[in-house]
Design an enzyme around this catalytic site. Structure first.
Site, PDB file in Angstrom:
ATOM      1  N   HIS A  46      40.702  74.717  28.841  1.00 41.93           N
ATOM      2  CA  HIS A  46      41.870  75.045  29.666  1.00 41.93           C
ATOM      3  C   HIS A  46      41.789  76.372  30.415  1.00 41.93           C
ATOM      4  O   HIS A  46      42.816  76.969  30.713  1.00 41.93           O
ATOM      5  CB  HIS A  46      43.151  75.092  28.799  1.00 41.93           C
ATOM      6  CG  HIS A  46      43.503  73.790  28.144  1.00 41.93           C
ATOM      7  ND1 HIS A  46      42.799  73.253  27.116  1.00 41.93           N
ATOM      8  CD2 HIS A  46      44.521  72.925  28.363  1.00 41.93           C
ATOM      9  CE1 HIS A  46      43.351  72.119  26.716  1.00 41.93           C
ATOM     10  NE2 HIS A  46      44.393  71.893  27.464  1.00 41.93           N
ATOM     11  N   GLY A  93      39.163  70.657  32.441  1.00 43.02           N
ATOM     12  CA  GLY A  93      39.537  69.520  31.603  1.00 43.02           C
ATOM     13  C   GLY A  93      41.004  69.172  31.718  1.00 43.02           C
ATOM     14  O   GLY A  93      41.386  68.024  31.491  1.00 43.02           O
ATOM     15  N   HIS A  94      41.812  70.150  32.036  1.00 42.23           N
ATOM     16  CA  HIS A  94      43.239  69.896  32.234  1.00 42.23           C
ATOM     17  C   HIS A  94      43.606  70.322  33.646  1.00 42.23           C
ATOM     18  O   HIS A  94      43.715  71.509  33.946  1.00 42.23           O
ATOM     19  CB  HIS A  94      44.078  70.660  31.205  1.00 42.23           C
ATOM     20  CG  HIS A  94      45.506  70.179  31.123  1.00 42.23           C
ATOM     21  ND1 HIS A  94      46.284  69.910  32.237  1.00 42.23           N
ATOM     22  CD2 HIS A  94      46.293  69.911  30.045  1.00 42.23           C
ATOM     23  CE1 HIS A  94      47.482  69.501  31.837  1.00 42.23           C
ATOM     24  NE2 HIS A  94      47.516  69.490  30.528  1.00 42.23           N
ATOM     25  N   GLU A 100      48.061  61.570  23.803  1.00 40.53           N
ATOM     26  CA  GLU A 100      49.266  61.832  24.610  1.00 40.53           C
ATOM     27  C   GLU A 100      49.143  61.095  25.940  1.00 40.53           C
ATOM     28  O   GLU A 100      49.271  61.684  27.013  1.00 40.53           O
ATOM     29  CB  GLU A 100      49.420  63.341  24.863  1.00 40.53           C
ATOM     30  CG  GLU A 100      49.226  64.178  23.595  1.00 40.53           C
ATOM     31  CD  GLU A 100      49.539  65.659  23.764  1.00 40.53           C
ATOM     32  OE1 GLU A 100      50.310  66.183  22.963  1.00 40.53           O
ATOM     33  OE2 GLU A 100      49.024  66.274  24.727  1.00 40.53           O
ATOM     34  N   CYS A 135      54.005  73.724  25.280  1.00 38.07           N
ATOM     35  CA  CYS A 135      53.969  73.544  26.732  1.00 38.07           C
ATOM     36  C   CYS A 135      55.332  73.134  27.300  1.00 38.07           C
ATOM     37  O   CYS A 135      55.680  73.509  28.428  1.00 38.07           O
ATOM     38  CB  CYS A 135      52.931  72.494  27.107  1.00 38.07           C
ATOM     39  SG  CYS A 135      53.007  71.003  26.097  1.00 38.07           S
TER      40      CYS A 135
END
Lengths: 659, 659
Positions: free
Chosen positions: B137, B188-189, B318, B414
């Site tokens: 991240h 990756g995000h 998720e 988050c």
């Protein structure tokens, strides 16, 4: 050729003669056992390496190499051996017996000089024996090998494995117990308890019964053995590196067994433990233990059991969750747990014959257990689905443990040999003889002959039955030494809607001549040779609803007929079975069908299906107008659950919406 | 006192004046932001250590110690800062600004000499920067801090954080790209892509837009960057030690973004990526990218979205699962994913105003997003339940990710600051001005005033609205430099059942005078100062059904009224809501109610509940006789979904069976 060893004569000896069940026994004998033997020997292409036999070779010093598989890999061999024993009781088979003798030679060769036997610890963790009871299944494997030994001895009279396992049992009895210098512990996976009872049964050695009771008595008491062991081991879990502390309820070790009211934790462990509890309660007259068994039975079967006679509501821990939590899509419903439920039911029947025990036994047997094996004998369910949606079972990880088709084998292969040993010993579940009441109980209406000691000679009863397809059965007496007074108690199945008819030698009995006791029709009289008792149970297809607390099946119905639960499949209806709804008033037709070589009865009725086409613009949600709810008539076709998944991969459902 | 820095004048400037929404903004400003600030500073008892601010102090050399929390812990601070920026745009608040200035000083102090900023890598893995893009991240955190910088600069005119983040963006632009010696990779995000577009927006620096496009273009191309990085890293996952190979679809890196048709993988990552795709498509006129956005939009909203405007069908990853797989009990429905869906919807509206985009935006906003935060501003949902059964949410591990009550904070936090920043910037979602058509689009009917440049002077429109409780709204024009010709396009909500009425200065417009375009009522004319356009949308409670392919809601209905989805709760009905069924013909009454300090409209109608008492002997399964299916009449009471869980812990359901 050496003389046949003399076999012990069982008190009650049963041979199946049933079009329905003999076929299964033949399948196990001719296909399943040889197939599983090849797998255990790593000779089946496409099935992953099991190492099961090879582990024994290595432990015996006949080969070098690493241990393969799960720490409980030995138990697959043991269950196979046990099944072979049961098979040999039903029919001589020199080839199968030779295979088993070879395996037994190997097993005994792998035994350590002091009697210890476990290939994982011998090969992989020498010196670590009995240091991780919680995780490593040492006594579980021992128990399975004891069961194998008993079965094989009963079948053949050969004592080699029996003697070996008695030596191991003696070592265990020396090692575990309340005494000073003994381990005050028990296994993480219950099994040895019920095995020791069997070992006691053939040897009469009370020490084994006492040890079984010790394991039950010690379990869940304070200070908790698993917590102490966990500390000694440096707080490490063999299976779950991230584990912060042991889950005692998973092992049913959260409280003493006599205080347990609710089924919790790993379902197979629970079933095996309850089985042993009922055994010990009966053999020792322990009323407190018997009451605990009754409470646990009631909880399992009245609050935590799927309609197919399966238990285990979650794959996480392969476990019970809590009362009335029986989700369909994510069910675990492991085959072994249903096999264990049958063990438990039979032990409850031995404690006190009540038809509800046999009703559950029948439900588990005719639905989950036989449904778990394909008709080819080479494909199996570990998880038995209540609902299959192949795409969800592949692409939604929450449903991935439910496989949409039966599998050739499993990394954890407990289920296939468990089914084999149950089917080959099915005769043991059909009858009980209660000496005090001079009563032969017929729990399952399975075509068979039973023979037992009656007043010093052998009496015999031949049961003929058209179950599960029609509700007729008859019992013919053979009392060759002259008429004998005794009682026959035939279970009236819970599914029998109307009054069953009872005839003796063709003459209907008046209602007053049939005494009903705990769900059994008791016919007591002087039976002469050739006397026949015949019963007929009205068998109609019926819609079934779940208890209102079963949130997962609110507004839904299942179809049953006789002991069989039915299901619907994509093969008959196309995809999206959730779009179907049924009208409970529609007449249900019984239609012959043939699936996977089995002649069966399908059920058909009018039903409805929602129209996709009417749904505006492909929107996901719309006002519930008439149009958006429009349905059209379709013909519903349900097949016996145990035959699901034989016509290509597709959706399957047991529960359907009613309108 | 130094002079105020001059703030950039936004093209479109919106201030909310809405009884419903201003209350939320006040709550965020006065409670949520101070509460979250205390948490980030580890000063809230009972909330686990976050280390979020402390990590910056350590990275800045002001304190020694270990890094705390997730590798993306910085992003919580960034989102909080961004939210403060939005708050300061709505209202000056010297105390809040001082807090933010302190945090910014700290953030900038933690920046490395070359512009790099990430406390995890600075403290914990020095020298390892940009070696595990897939898992760690880094660019995600960078993106969030860029968004914070833009927001704070727009609010205050202060450039400190903006300049710092431009330096970091320059470093990233040097480091990543197709050139030799650059990393041909991406995060990756996804997040930095949309942040770079914002940075481009305030700086005009095309390099940032190009970099955003590069990240999108490179993603999922061959050879796959994540696979190469994985090999370089020695095939190790930061998160999942047992991972055998990267799940590219989880990161939406399984194929080039322009070729993606179906939403897959981690839902928040997907939403942020689609948002950036729509941004870049609009700013670069990239039609292929725009078409991909449309396809993905359609898949998300027509096949993979829960009725509450939430996405993510499984907690494992998720993630999205597949089309029409929307189970209720095990839904993930993460708050951040709905925030992201709102981002995506707004960008789609900028590409081409179509009311369906705003319908979804409204659905996510009025249900999932505000439902995710308690009315005290201090408790939040990460997962937004479609169905709560507290005991199952505690004791069935498959449902444990669904918390039966809102939580004070999360280890992965988050969601709470994401809601804060969305609510404080809500004005940005109400309108669009399309210069080419001289049209002011009104997407959401939220009381507010909007000001924008029109022919060199500022025009203003004041919107008054009684949503979500009643369907009236009006727009009053201020064109102080004289009448101006332009168009007002007001979205006719998808939930508006009948014809809306449109009045201009009190006079009803004839149908021919209102042009309907893509779901918007367009009123074009010369508007004079004080002119008023008023609309009224018929707002009736309605039953809603799901598409027939949505197996999880077959035979069920939900209730909606206006933009609000309703739910039923144990507080009104006692336990076991699954036992309720509704009659779609029963009239629905609108009843005022007050829950958690909110004056709302509850809905009531006659319904039915199954009788437990009639169920024989406590058996689990019974023939579906009249008695076993018996129901009694009850009064159903549904409350707005966003108010669920305010009256003690209990069951909750959105979907109900219809009879």
């Amino acid at each position: 050729m050496p003389p046949e060893p003399s076999k012990p004569r069982p008190h009650l000896s049963v041979q199946l003669h049933s079009p329905f069940w003999s076929r299964y026994q033949q399948l196990v004998r001719e296909t399943v056992l040889p197939y599983q033997y090849e797998i255990l020997n790593d000779r089946v292409p496409g099935v992953g390496l099991t190492g099961a036999i090879r582990n024994f070779r290595i432990a015996a010093g006949l080969e070098t190499g690493e241990f393969t598989g799960m720490p409980f890999q030995d138990s697959d061999v043991a269950k196979w051996l046990e099944a072979v024993g049961h098979a040999l009781k039903t029919k001589r088979d020199p080839e199968l017996e030779r295979m088993a003798d070879d395996v037994i030679d190997l097993v005994v060769a792998a035994q350590q000089p002091d009697g210890y036997l476990n290939t994982y610890f011998t090969i992989q963790e020498p010196g670590k024996r009995f240091t991780n009871l919680m995780d490593c299944h040492e006594l579980y494997c021992a128990g399975h090998m004891m069961e194998a030994a008993v079965s094989y001895y009963e079948a053949t009279g050969k004592r080699k494995l029996l003697d070996a396992m008695c030596r191991f049992a003696d070592l265990i009895a020396d090692t575990f117990g309340p005494g000073e210098g003994q381990i005050h512990g028990y296994d993480g996976h219950q099994e040895i308890e019920l095995a020791l009872v069997k070992l006691y049964g053939v040897t009469g050695e009370k020490r084994y019964l006492d040890l079984a009771r010790y394991f039950l008595d010690a379990r869940g008491t304070e200070p908790n053995f698993f917590l102490e062991e966990w500390e000694r081991r440096g707080r490490k879990s063999f299976w779950w590196p991230w584990m912060k502390e042991p889950d005692l309820a998973y092992h049913q070790a959260h409280k003493p067994v006599r205080e347990q009211d609710v089924a919790v934790g790993h379902a197979v462990r629970a079933m095996y433990m309850y089985t042993a509890m009922a055994d010990v309660a009966r053999l020792t007259g322990d009323e407190t233990l018997a009451r605990a068994c009754e409470r646990l039975w009631e909880d399992v079967t009245r609050r935590q059991m799927y309609i197919i006679g399966a238990v285990g509501s979650t794959h996480q821990g392969e476990a019970f969750t809590f009362d009335y939590d029986l989700p369909n899509e994510t069910a675990y419903a492991e085959t072994c747990a249903s096999v264990g439920l049958i063990f438990f039911a039979k032990r409850m029947l031995e404690l006190a014959p009540r038809s509800e025990y046999a009703d559950v036994m029948e439900r588990a047997l005719y639905n989950t257990v036989i449904g778990s094996m394909a008709q080819d004998g080479k494909h199996y369910c570990y998880v038995n689905p209540l609902e299959v949606w192949p795409r969800a079972n592949e692409e939604n990880p929450d449903r991935r443990h439910v496989r949409p088709t039966r599998q050739a084998w499993f990394g954890c292969a407990c289920c296939p040999p468990n089914v084999a040993r149950l089917l080959m010993s099915l005769g043991d579940y059909v009858y009980s003889w209660h000496e005090a009441h001079r009563t032969l109980y017929v729990h399952l209406h399975i075509g068979s002959s039973v023979e037992w000691d009656l007043d010093g000679s052998r009496a015999q009863v031949a049961l003929a039955s058209s179950l599960p397809w029609r509700g007729e059965m008859s019992l013919r007496m053979s009392v060759s030494h002259g008429p004998r007074r005794f009682a026959i108690a035939v279970r009236i199945p819970g599914w029998c809607a109307g009054k069953p008819s009872v005839r003796v030698n063709g003459q209907p009995l008046a209602r007053s001549e049939v005494c009903m006791e705990n769900g059994y029709a008791v016919i007591e009289r002087e039976f002469a040779n050739g006397d026949e008792v015949a019963l007929e149970f009205p068998m109609e297809a019926r819609w079934v609803v779940g208890h209102p607390e079963l949130r997962a099946v609110s507004g839904m119905v299942a179809i049953e007929r006789g002991p069989l639960v039915y299901c619907v499949e994509e093969a008959d209806h196309g995809p999206n079975l959730a779009a179907l709804s049924v009208d409970l008033g529609a007449p249900i037709a019984e239609v012959p069908c043939r699936i996977a070589g089995v002649d069966a009865v399908a059920l058909e009725c009018d039903a409805y299906r929602r129209d996709d086409a009417a749904f505006r613009d492909g929107a996901l949600y719309q006002p519930a107008t008439e149009e958006a709810r429009r349905e059209h008539k379709v013909r519903l076709r349900a097949i016996p659950y145990f035959l699901w998944g034989n016509r290509g991969q597709g959706e399957m459902r047991v529960w359907l919406r009613w309108r």
